[in-house]
Design a protein around this motif. Structure first.
Motif, PDB file in Angstrom:
ATOM      1  N   ALA A  19       0.770  -8.065 104.858  1.00 31.74           N
ATOM      2  CA  ALA A  19       0.901  -7.926 103.405  1.00 31.74           C
ATOM      3  C   ALA A  19       2.251  -8.411 102.886  1.00 31.74           C
ATOM      4  O   ALA A  19       2.490  -8.366 101.681  1.00 31.74           O
ATOM      5  CB  ALA A  19       0.680  -6.481 102.994  1.00 31.74           C
ATOM      6  N   PRO A  22       1.507 -11.481 100.365  1.00 30.36           N
ATOM      7  CA  PRO A  22       1.071 -11.093  99.019  1.00 30.36           C
ATOM      8  C   PRO A  22       2.111 -10.292  98.241  1.00 30.36           C
ATOM      9  O   PRO A  22       2.212 -10.431  97.017  1.00 30.36           O
ATOM     10  CB  PRO A  22      -0.187 -10.249  99.264  1.00 30.36           C
ATOM     11  N   MET A  23       2.911  -9.479  98.927  1.00 28.20           N
ATOM     12  CA  MET A  23       3.956  -8.736  98.227  1.00 28.20           C
ATOM     13  C   MET A  23       5.001  -9.674  97.648  1.00 28.20           C
ATOM     14  O   MET A  23       5.467  -9.474  96.522  1.00 28.20           O
ATOM     15  CB  MET A  23       4.645  -7.739  99.173  1.00 28.20           C
ATOM     16  N   MET A  25       4.459 -12.785  96.834  1.00 27.15           N
ATOM     17  CA  MET A  25       3.785 -13.476  95.730  1.00 27.15           C
ATOM     18  C   MET A  25       3.772 -12.609  94.474  1.00 27.15           C
ATOM     19  O   MET A  25       4.015 -13.098  93.368  1.00 27.15           O
ATOM     20  CB  MET A  25       2.352 -13.834  96.125  1.00 27.15           C
ATOM     21  N   LEU A  26       3.499 -11.324  94.656  1.00 24.57           N
ATOM     22  CA  LEU A  26       3.500 -10.405  93.526  1.00 24.57           C
ATOM     23  C   LEU A  26       4.902 -10.302  92.913  1.00 24.57           C
ATOM     24  O   LEU A  26       5.051 -10.301  91.688  1.00 24.57           O
ATOM     25  CB  LEU A  26       3.005  -9.034  93.971  1.00 24.57           C
ATOM     26  N   PHE A  60      -2.071 -17.319  93.393  1.00 23.96           N
ATOM     27  CA  PHE A  60      -1.649 -16.064  94.008  1.00 23.96           C
ATOM     28  C   PHE A  60      -2.619 -14.921  93.743  1.00 23.96           C
ATOM     29  O   PHE A  60      -2.718 -14.003  94.545  1.00 23.96           O
ATOM     30  CB  PHE A  60      -0.277 -15.643  93.486  1.00 23.96           C
ATOM     31  N   ILE A  64      -3.558 -11.717  96.303  1.00 26.95           N
ATOM     32  CA  ILE A  64      -3.035 -10.394  95.968  1.00 26.95           C
ATOM     33  C   ILE A  64      -4.188  -9.405  95.785  1.00 26.95           C
ATOM     34  O   ILE A  64      -4.138  -8.276  96.282  1.00 26.95           O
ATOM     35  CB  ILE A  64      -2.157 -10.470  94.705  1.00 26.95           C
ATOM     36  N   SER A  67      -5.747  -8.577  99.207  1.00 28.78           N
ATOM     37  CA  SER A  67      -4.868  -7.694  99.967  1.00 28.78           C
ATOM     38  C   SER A  67      -4.940  -6.267  99.437  1.00 28.78           C
ATOM     39  O   SER A  67      -4.996  -5.306 100.213  1.00 28.78           O
ATOM     40  CB  SER A  67      -3.436  -8.212  99.909  1.00 28.78           C
ATOM     41  N   ALA A  68      -4.945  -6.104  98.122  1.00 32.28           N
ATOM     42  CA  ALA A  68      -5.045  -4.766  97.531  1.00 32.28           C
ATOM     43  C   ALA A  68      -6.399  -4.126  97.848  1.00 32.28           C
ATOM     44  O   ALA A  68      -6.473  -2.927  98.145  1.00 32.28           O
ATOM     45  CB  ALA A  68      -4.829  -4.842  96.022  1.00 32.28           C
TER      46      ALA A  68
END
Length: 109
Positions: A19, A22-23, A25-26, A60, A64, A67-68
């Motif tokens: 993760a 994605p983190m 990217m967030l 993204f 994201i 992943s969530a």
């Protein structure tokens, strides 16, 4: 064994390793648009004509969201079987998934 606090923490630490991407990217999305609009961060310099998050959300967003969703699907059954209250469980899970990202940011050159 799943009634203890260390089992969900360990699972979320393991989930936190993939993760990291994605983190980050967030964080890129948040730091360039809403946080920059509030004056808390500065935007990454790019083309002045295209200053919207549409392209980043297109690329993204699915990663994201996936992943969530994976994080929620993995934690939902564990949340029911643990002795922790719901608030403590989800805070522990969120902390567990953020620790690998924080460690990666700390050791990054």
């Amino acid at each position: 064994m799943t009634r203890r606090w260390y089992t969900p923490l360990g699972i979320n630490l393991l989930l936190g390793i993939p993760a990291i991407v994605p983190m980050l990217m967030l964080w890129t999305l948040l730091s360039n648009w809403p946080l920059a609009d509030m004056g808390l961060t500065t935007r990454i310099p790019n083309n002045e004509h295209d200053d919207s998050p549409n392209a980043e959300l297109l690329f993204f967003g699915p990663m994201i969201a996936a992943s969530a969703a994976l994080w929620w699907i993995a934690n939902r059954p564990l949340a029911r079987r643990t002795q922790l209250t719901a608030l403590r469980y989800w805070l522990l899970s969120l902390t567990g998934i953020l620790i690998p990202t924080a460690a990666a940011i700390t050791v990054w050159p």
